[in-house]
Scaffold this active site. Structure first.
Site, mmCIF file in Angstrom:
data_model
loop_
_atom_site.group_PDB
_atom_site.id
_atom_site.type_symbol
_atom_site.label_atom_id
_atom_site.label_comp_id
_atom_site.label_asym_id
_atom_site.label_seq_id
_atom_site.Cartn_x
_atom_site.Cartn_y
_atom_site.Cartn_z
ATOM 1 N N TYR A 155 -4.214 16.390 -21.713
ATOM 2 C CA TYR A 155 -3.512 16.587 -20.445
ATOM 3 C C TYR A 155 -4.336 17.460 -19.497
ATOM 4 O O TYR A 155 -4.485 17.145 -18.311
ATOM 5 C CB TYR A 155 -2.155 17.237 -20.725
ATOM 6 C CG TYR A 155 -1.242 17.343 -19.526
ATOM 7 C CD1 TYR A 155 -0.604 16.219 -19.008
ATOM 8 C CD2 TYR A 155 -0.995 18.575 -18.927
ATOM 9 C CE1 TYR A 155 0.251 16.315 -17.925
ATOM 10 C CE2 TYR A 155 -0.145 18.685 -17.839
ATOM 11 C CZ TYR A 155 0.477 17.558 -17.339
ATOM 12 O OH TYR A 155 1.311 17.662 -16.256
ATOM 13 N N ALA A 157 -7.579 17.919 -19.491
ATOM 14 C CA ALA A 157 -8.760 17.172 -19.044
ATOM 15 C C ALA A 157 -8.388 16.190 -17.939
ATOM 16 O O ALA A 157 -9.118 16.047 -16.944
ATOM 17 C CB ALA A 157 -9.389 16.426 -20.221
#
Length: 247
Positions: A155, A157
Site C-alpha cells: 500500500y 509503495a
C-alpha cells in the site's frame, strides 16, 4: 468556491472518501460521474443524491485496473457532457501483511488497483483535457506514501508511486493549463477504517497531534479547492489532510 458547469469524474465514488468527494463536488455545482466495482445499488444511491442537488450524475461499473475500460468511461463522459474538467482518482484497496508473510497476489492486486489505475485514467483524460486546454487532476494518495507503515509495504509503495507519477504528469501537461495535485489523507473515518482493532485505532489517535480521526468531508473540501479556480496556480503539490500525523 464555484464549480458550476464543471464536469467531473470520481473513481471509486460509491462509498467512503470517494462518495464524500462526489457529493461535495455536486454541492458546489459540478456534474459528477462516478465509477464503482461492486455495488450497483450503492452507486445508484450516490447518483440519486447528486441529482437531488440539481446537477447531472452518472455511474459506470469499471474495474480500475482495466486500461480499456478507463478510456471507455472517459469517452462516454465527454460524449454525454461535452468535456471532462476534473478527474479525481480515488479507487484503491488494501491487502495488509508483513512483507515476509505477503504473497505475490497481495502485492500485485494493490499496486495494480492503486497505481496502475492512476495511469489508466490520467492517460485517458489527457487527450480531451489537452484539446480543451485546461483541466484539474486530483490523485488521492495517503500519508503512508510519505512515511511508510509496517505491514503496508504494498500500500505504501502504491501511494508513494502516485506522488511521483503526479509530479511527472503535472510537468508534462502544465503547458496545456492542466494541473495535477495529490491529496494525502491520514486516518479518516470510513467503513474500511472502522474495521480496525480498537488498540490500533487508539495508537493512531495518539500519533495524531489533533488527537482525533478525520472525517471524509475534511478530505473532500480540499479536493473541491483543488478542482476550483481558487487553486489555479497550484500544480504538482502534495497536500496532507492528516491532523498533523506526518508533520
Amino acid at each position: 468556491m464555484d464549480l458550476n458547469n464543471k464536469n467531473c469524474l470520481v473513481t471509486g465514488g460509491s462509498r467512503g472518501i470517494g462518495k464524500s468527494i462526489a457529493l461535495t463536488l455536486a454541492k458546489y455545482g459540478a456534474n459528477v460521474a462516478i465509477t464503482y466495482s461492486r455495488s450497483e445499488e450503492a452507486a445508484a444511491e450516490v447518483v440519486r443524491k447528486i441529482e437531488e442537488l440539481g446537477v447531472k450524475g452518472a455511474s459506470f461499473k469499471a474495474d480500475a485496473v482495466d486500461f480499456g475500460r478507463a478510456d471507455e468511461v472517459i469517452t462516454e463522459v465527454v460524449k454525454e457532457w461535452g468535456s471532462l474538467d476534473v478527474l479525481v482518482n480515488n479507487a484503491g484497496i488494501t491487502r495488509d501483511n508483513l512483507l515476509l508473510r505477503m504473497d505475490e497476489k497481495a502485492w500485485d492486486d494493490v499496486l495494480n488497483t492503486n497505481l496502475k489505475s492512476i495511469f489508466n485514467y490520467c492517460k485517458a483524460a489527457a487527450r480531451p483535457m489537452m484539446k480543451a486546454r485546461g483541466g484539474s487532476v486530483i490523485n488521492i494518495s495517503s500519508v503512508v506514501g510519505l512515511s511508510g507503515n509496517a505491514g503496508q509495504s504494498n500500500y505504501s509503495a502504491s501511494k508513494a508511486g502516485i506522488i511521483g507519477f503526479t509530479k511527472s504528469f503535472a510537468k508534462e501537461l502544465a503547458s496545456r493549463n492542466i494541473r495535477a495535485n495529490v491529496v494525502a489523507p491520514g486516518y479518516i473515518t470510513t467503513e474500511m477504517t472502522q474495521q480496525l482493532d480498537d488498540k490500533i485505532l487508539e495508537s493512531i489517535k495518539s500519533e495524531t497531534p489533533l488527537g482525533r480521526p478525520g472525517e471524509p468531508d475534511e478530505v473532500s473540501s480540499v479536493v473541491v479547492f483543488l478542482a476550483s479556480g481558487l487553486s489555479s496556480y497550484i500544480t504538482g503539490e502534495v497536500i496532507r489532510v492528516d491532523g498533523g500525523m506526518a508533520m
